[in-house]
Design a protein around this motif. Structure first.
Motif, PDB file in Angstrom:
ATOM      1  N   VAL A  86       0.847  -1.198   0.000  1.00  6.69           N
ATOM      2  CA  VAL A  86       0.000   0.000   0.000  1.00  6.69           C
ATOM      3  C   VAL A  86       0.883   1.250   0.000  1.00  6.69           C
ATOM      4  O   VAL A  86       1.700   1.436   0.890  1.00  6.69           O
ATOM      5  N   LEU A  87       0.699   2.076  -1.021  1.00  6.49           N
ATOM      6  CA  LEU A  87       1.447   3.341  -1.125  1.00  6.49           C
ATOM      7  C   LEU A  87       0.579   4.474  -0.599  1.00  6.49           C
ATOM      8  O   LEU A  87      -0.562   4.614  -1.012  1.00  6.49           O
ATOM      9  N   THR A  88       1.118   5.249   0.331  1.00  9.71           N
ATOM     10  CA  THR A  88       0.360   6.349   0.924  1.00  9.71           C
ATOM     11  C   THR A  88       1.192   7.617   0.952  1.00  9.71           C
ATOM     12  O   THR A  88       2.353   7.575   1.363  1.00  9.71           O
ATOM     13  N   PRO A  89       0.611   8.741   0.559  1.00  7.97           N
ATOM     14  CA  PRO A  89       1.316   9.999   0.777  1.00  7.97           C
ATOM     15  C   PRO A  89       1.302  10.316   2.267  1.00  7.97           C
ATOM     16  O   PRO A  89       0.320  10.035   2.953  1.00  7.97           O
ATOM     17  N   LEU A  90       2.391  10.881   2.758  1.00 12.40           N
ATOM     18  CA  LEU A  90       2.489  11.186   4.186  1.00 12.40           C
ATOM     19  C   LEU A  90       2.276  12.673   4.438  1.00 12.40           C
ATOM     20  O   LEU A  90       2.631  13.495   3.595  1.00 12.40           O
ATOM     21  N   PRO A  91       1.740  13.032   5.606  1.00 10.90           N
ATOM     22  CA  PRO A  91       1.638  14.457   5.938  1.00 10.90           C
ATOM     23  C   PRO A  91       3.021  15.131   5.963  1.00 10.90           C
ATOM     24  O   PRO A  91       3.128  16.332   5.767  1.00 10.90           O
ATOM     25  N   GLN A  92       4.069  14.324   6.184  1.00  9.02           N
ATOM     26  CA  GLN A  92       5.437  14.868   6.227  1.00  9.02           C
ATOM     27  C   GLN A  92       5.921  15.276   4.831  1.00  9.02           C
ATOM     28  O   GLN A  92       6.991  15.869   4.703  1.00  9.02           O
ATOM     29  N   GLY A  93       5.179  14.909   3.771  1.00  6.78           N
ATOM     30  CA  GLY A  93       5.535  15.337   2.425  1.00  6.78           C
ATOM     31  C   GLY A  93       6.034  14.225   1.523  1.00  6.78           C
ATOM     32  O   GLY A  93       5.980  14.330   0.305  1.00  6.78           O
ATOM     33  N   GLY A  94       6.565  13.150   2.097  1.00  6.41           N
ATOM     34  CA  GLY A  94       7.060  12.037   1.297  1.00  6.41           C
ATOM     35  C   GLY A  94       5.990  10.984   1.081  1.00  6.41           C
ATOM     36  O   GLY A  94       4.805  11.216   1.336  1.00  6.41           O
ATOM     37  N   CYS A  95       6.409   9.833   0.580  1.00  9.46           N
ATOM     38  CA  CYS A  95       5.488   8.715   0.364  1.00  9.46           C
ATOM     39  C   CYS A  95       5.988   7.514   1.145  1.00  9.46           C
ATOM     40  O   CYS A  95       7.185   7.362   1.361  1.00  9.46           O
ATOM     41  N   LEU A  96       5.045   6.665   1.539  1.00  9.69           N
ATOM     42  CA  LEU A  96       5.403   5.481   2.310  1.00  9.69           C
ATOM     43  C   LEU A  96       4.701   4.260   1.721  1.00  9.69           C
ATOM     44  O   LEU A  96       3.544   4.340   1.323  1.00  9.69           O
ATOM     45  N   ILE A  97       5.431   3.167   1.649  1.00  7.22           N
ATOM     46  CA  ILE A  97       4.829   1.920   1.179  1.00  7.22           C
ATOM     47  C   ILE A  97       4.876   0.899   2.311  1.00  7.22           C
ATOM     48  O   ILE A  97       5.953   0.535   2.783  1.00  7.22           O
ATOM     49  N   ASP A  98       3.699   0.479   2.762  1.00  6.09           N
ATOM     50  CA  ASP A  98       3.612  -0.610   3.740  1.00  6.09           C
ATOM     51  C   ASP A  98       3.536  -1.909   2.944  1.00  6.09           C
ATOM     52  O   ASP A  98       2.934  -1.948   1.870  1.00  6.09           O
ATOM     53  N   THR A  99       4.191  -2.940   3.432  1.00  8.75           N
ATOM     54  CA  THR A  99       4.228  -4.204   2.683  1.00  8.75           C
ATOM     55  C   THR A  99       3.837  -5.373   3.586  1.00  8.75           C
ATOM     56  O   THR A  99       3.905  -5.261   4.817  1.00  8.75           O
ATOM     57  N   PRO A 100       3.439  -6.507   2.991  1.00  8.20           N
ATOM     58  CA  PRO A 100       3.150  -7.700   3.792  1.00  8.20           C
ATOM     59  C   PRO A 100       4.433  -8.233   4.423  1.00  8.20           C
ATOM     60  O   PRO A 100       5.510  -8.116   3.837  1.00  8.20           O
ATOM     61  N   GLY A 101       4.331  -8.821   5.595  1.00 11.47           N
ATOM     62  CA  GLY A 101       5.500  -9.366   6.277  1.00 11.47           C
ATOM     63  C   GLY A 101       6.202 -10.434   5.457  1.00 11.47           C
ATOM     64  O   GLY A 101       5.564 -11.231   4.793  1.00 11.47           O
ATOM     65  N   MET A 102       7.538 -10.422   5.514  1.00  9.60           N
ATOM     66  CA  MET A 102       8.302 -11.409   4.747  1.00  9.60           C
ATOM     67  C   MET A 102       8.443 -12.695   5.548  1.00  9.60           C
ATOM     68  O   MET A 102       8.675 -12.656   6.752  1.00  9.60           O
ATOM     69  N   ARG A 103       8.337 -13.810   4.846  1.00  8.22           N
ATOM     70  CA  ARG A 103       8.463 -15.103   5.528  1.00  8.22           C
ATOM     71  C   ARG A 103       9.915 -15.492   5.695  1.00  8.22           C
ATOM     72  O   ARG A 103      10.297 -16.110   6.669  1.00  8.22           O
ATOM     73  N   GLU A 104      10.737 -15.158   4.728  1.00  3.65           N
ATOM     74  CA  GLU A 104      12.167 -15.415   4.894  1.00  3.65           C
ATOM     75  C   GLU A 104      12.964 -14.458   4.023  1.00  3.65           C
ATOM     76  O   GLU A 104      12.429 -13.863   3.102  1.00  3.65           O
ATOM     77  N   VAL A 105      14.225 -14.323   4.332  1.00  7.99           N
ATOM     78  CA  VAL A 105      15.106 -13.430   3.576  1.00  7.99           C
ATOM     79  C   VAL A 105      16.276 -14.243   3.073  1.00  7.99           C
ATOM     80  O   VAL A 105      17.082 -14.731   3.850  1.00  7.99           O
ATOM     81  N   LYS A 106      16.330 -14.417   1.760  1.00  8.95           N
ATOM     82  CA  LYS A 106      17.400 -15.239   1.192  1.00  8.95           C
ATOM     83  C   LYS A 106      18.116 -14.467   0.096  1.00  8.95           C
ATOM     84  O   LYS A 106      17.546 -13.591  -0.525  1.00  8.95           O
TER      85      LYS A 106
END
Ligand SMILES: Nc1nc2c(ncn2[C@@H]2O[C@H](COP(=O)(O)OP(=O)(O)OP(=O)(O)O)[C@@H](O)[C@H]2O)c(=O)[nH]1
Ligand SMILES: [Mg+2]
Ligand SMILES: [Zn+2]
Length: 239
Positions: free
Chosen positions: A127-147
């Motif tokens: 989910v991409l959201t504009p922030l009140p701080q002026g930038g943009c933020l992307i929330d993502t689903p939790g990762m199951r593993e990092v390889k």
């Protein structure tokens, strides 16, 4: 990229290091955000542990993601022209942080399992959201593993060791028992921390294994493609 890690059982320096290698390989700038500092009694110990293996100067912030005043220290990353993406395990607090930065409950959040701090994969799409701080933020689903994929490089994360290695007698020195190894000499002299070197070796071996797997996969794909091409040619040739 903000790597969001809970200061509960989610905290794992090895996984954090893999995140950092992957992010640097992508060209993005990593920032470490340790959440749940309000519920952790050994915050400084955790930070010290990370500083021991991580000398590349990644910024580290220990915060309470639910508290507006606490998350305010992330402001330098959130201004106009900046896009931050939150990555981390399920339950680390990515959506909680998103909501606090936004000042409203846009994202659904959920409690973590008490026995192992694991989340419930509450966020299921990016989910991409504009922030009140002026930038943009992307929330993502939790990762199951990092390889690793095999394309990454750890030079950036271990510039000190790479610099020492230029002094080794053999160009392909793996810093084991080779004579004239400048890296081993530095460990003996005490100028290079042995734990840091062991960590470097572990990451290097993981990367090499990933590169081999990737090469095998590519070779198999090439063979399959060749076979498919031949089948098509035979079929067309018969008409
Ligand atoms: N006390 C405290 N709780 C937190 C903090 N950050 C997150 N939590 C709690 O941790 C749980 C998980 O938070 P979420 O924001 O849903 O985690 P997530 O990273 O978005 O998880 P997924 O969407 O599953 O990937 C919730 O119960 C939050 O209230 C924090 O800094 N302090
Ligand atoms: Mg979430
Ligand atoms: Zn060497």
């Amino acid at each position: 990229m903000l790597v969001v890690v809970g200061l509960d059982q989610d905290f794992n320096p090895r996984r954090i290091e893999r995140y950092l290698v992957l992010i640097r390989a992508s060209g993005a700038d990593p920032v470490l955000v340790l959440t749940k500092a309000d519920e952790c009694e050994i915050v400084q110990d955790c930070i010290d542990l990370l500083l021991e293996v991580e000398e590349s100067g990644v910024p580290i912030h220990a915060i309470n993601a639910k508290d507006k005043a606490s998350v305010a220290e992330l402001a330098p990353y959130l201004g106009p022209g900046h896009t931050v993406v939150l990555v981390g395990s399920s339950g680390a607090g990515k959506s909680t942080l998103t909501n606090t930065l936004l000042g409203r409950e846009k994202m659904k959040t959920n409690t973590v399992r008490s026995n192992d701090s694991r989340g419930r994969h509450t966020t299921t799409s990016r989910v991409l959201t504009p922030l009140p701080q002026g930038g943009c933020l992307i929330d993502t689903p939790g990762m199951r593993e990092v390889k690793f994929s095999g394309d990454e490089d750890i030079v950036d994360a271990f510039e000190d060791i790479e610099a020492l290695a230029t002094g080794c007698r053999f160009r392909d020195c793996v810093h084991g028992n080779e004579p004239g190894c400048a890296v081993q000499a530095a460990i003996e002299e005490g100028t290079l921390d042995e734990a840091r070197f062991m960590h470097f070796v572990k990451l290097r071996d993981e990367l090499e294994a990933a590169a081999v797997t990737q090469a095998q996969r590519r070779a198999e794909e090439a063979l399959l493609q060749k076979a498919a091409h031949k089948r098509n040619k035979d079929k067309l040739g018969r008409r």
